[in-house]
Design an enzyme around this catalytic site. Structure first.
Site, short mmCIF file in Angstrom:
data_model
loop_
_atom_site.label_atom_id
_atom_site.label_comp_id
_atom_site.label_asym_id
_atom_site.label_seq_id
_atom_site.Cartn_x
_atom_site.Cartn_y
_atom_site.Cartn_z
N TYR A 50 37.86 105.90 -28.61
CA TYR A 50 38.66 107.11 -28.75
C TYR A 50 39.40 107.44 -27.46
O TYR A 50 38.87 107.25 -26.37
CB TYR A 50 37.78 108.32 -29.11
CG TYR A 50 37.13 108.26 -30.47
CD1 TYR A 50 37.52 107.35 -31.44
CD2 TYR A 50 36.11 109.15 -30.80
CE1 TYR A 50 36.91 107.31 -32.68
CE2 TYR A 50 35.49 109.13 -32.04
CZ TYR A 50 35.89 108.20 -32.98
OH TYR A 50 35.28 108.18 -34.21
N HIS A 119 30.25 100.99 -34.81
CA HIS A 119 31.43 101.65 -35.37
C HIS A 119 31.93 100.97 -36.64
O HIS A 119 32.32 101.63 -37.61
CB HIS A 119 32.54 101.67 -34.31
CG HIS A 119 33.48 102.81 -34.43
ND1 HIS A 119 34.25 103.26 -33.40
CD2 HIS A 119 33.81 103.61 -35.48
CE1 HIS A 119 34.99 104.29 -33.78
NE2 HIS A 119 34.75 104.50 -35.05
N PRO A 199 35.78 115.59 -42.67
CA PRO A 199 35.29 116.38 -43.80
C PRO A 199 36.31 117.37 -44.33
O PRO A 199 36.11 117.95 -45.41
CB PRO A 199 34.08 117.12 -43.19
CG PRO A 199 34.42 117.27 -41.75
CD PRO A 199 35.13 115.98 -41.40
N GLY A 201 39.52 116.38 -44.84
CA GLY A 201 40.64 115.57 -45.31
C GLY A 201 41.72 115.39 -44.27
O GLY A 201 42.91 115.50 -44.57
N GLY A 203 42.56 117.29 -42.02
CA GLY A 203 43.28 118.55 -41.85
C GLY A 203 43.95 119.08 -43.09
O GLY A 203 44.33 120.25 -43.17
#
Length: 317
Positions: A50, A119, A199, A201, A203
């Site tokens: 990230y 990952h 969770p 979507g 945003g």
């Protein structure tokens, strides 16, 4: 703060965590992470990949999380990941894992990682070998608990037979319900915690995105099928119905979506990502939203499995 247990070996975390993937490395992000901790959030999710993806630099987001939690490390549960590379596909061989964990410990500025995920599963390394190496890290004290991300049922079973898997992290939301058929039954059977990423979507389920132009020019979501063309229009209609139900309930759409997720099982701990502390506060409000059987049935009617138009990733148009 409500808490939940991940796995069967004692990891207790806040019922809602914080995903840090999209946080820029700046002081606002530091304040958001520290503010979330003040509000009772204990689970902070990052990964070595990230951050500065374009520059192909590992660890920039881990450095941010480590800096933000410095001095309060023992109040937080830090989850990070290894296994996605800039080129060459997923990796999970012993040498790579040992190199990755030492790098993550350095980037985070900590002596141990609470929850260490693979990952993505490496197709070229038997998962027994990968998890066996991760188990060695537990014995060495570098890692407390181990997890998997986006693994299939067979891989989960094989991994758990080598060492207890504490959590599986996979996308799950009102518009990404693929895990309900095979994944959730397996983790429930084996006593594994489930950590849904995206969770809300990506945003969309917040109700804040009304047109494609609401996405900044450099926003990665512009390349995702669910945000494009006719898919966008159909998904906007779905979100509109969720918004209407949220208004009737007296809560935000994001709170309704997270409350629905929390109602799917006591082993579920979503990690909504945000850059802003006010959004963290809003998301935590989901813990005060109780959904009746009738309301859950109405949500099911509005957003059944397969309701979202388009695939999850650009390669799944």
């Amino acid at each position: 703060m409500n808490t939940r247990k991940l796995g069967q070996v004692g990891l207790e975390v806040s019922a809602i965590g914080l995903g840090t993937m999209m946080m820029p490395d700046n002081e606002e992000s530091v304040r958001t992470i520290r503010g979330a901790l003040d509000l009772g959030v204990t689970l902070f999710d990052t990964a070595d990949i990230y951050g500065e993806w374009e520059q192909q630099r590992f660890g920039s987001n881990e450095r941010l999380v480590g800096r933000a939690l410095k001095g309060r490390r023992h109040d937080a549960v830090i989850a990070t990941k290894f296994g996605i590379t800039h080129t060459g596909g997923p990796k999970g061989d012993p040498a790579y894992i040992k190199k990755s964990v030492d790098a993550s410990l350095l980037y985070l500025g900590v002596d141990y990682i609470d929850l260490y995920y693979q990952h993505r599963v490496d197709p070229d390394t038997p998962i027994e070998v990968t998890v066996g190496t991760m188990a060695e890290l537990v014995k060495e004290g570098k890692v407390r608990y181990i997890g998997l991300s986006e693994a299939n049922p067979e891989q989960i079973r094989r991994a758990n037979a080598v060492h207890p898997i504490t959590a599986l992290e996979t996308e799950y939301s009102l518009w990404s319900r693929e895990v309900e058929d095979k994944i959730l039954p397996v983790v429930k059977e084996l006593g594994i915690g489930f950590v849904p990423y995206s969770p809300l979507g990506r945003g969309f389920l917040t109700g804040q995105i009304k047109s494609f132009d609401d996405l900044p020019p450099d926003d990665y979501r512009r390349y995702y099928p669910r945000f494009q063309g006719d898919n966008f229009i159909k998904n906007l209609e779905l979100v509109s119905m969720i918004e209407q139900l949220a208004v009737q309930k007296g809560c935000a759409p994001s709170q309704l979506a997270l409350a629905w997720l929390l109602a799917q099982g006591e082993n579920i701990v979503p990690i909504p990502g945000t850059k802003r502390l006010d959004r963290v506060q809003e998301n935590l409000g989901a813990l005060e939203v109780s959904l009746s059987r009738e309301e859950l049935a109405e949500i099911e009617r509005i957003s059944p499995k397969g309701a979202a138009a388009g695939g999850r990733f650009p390669s799944q148009a």
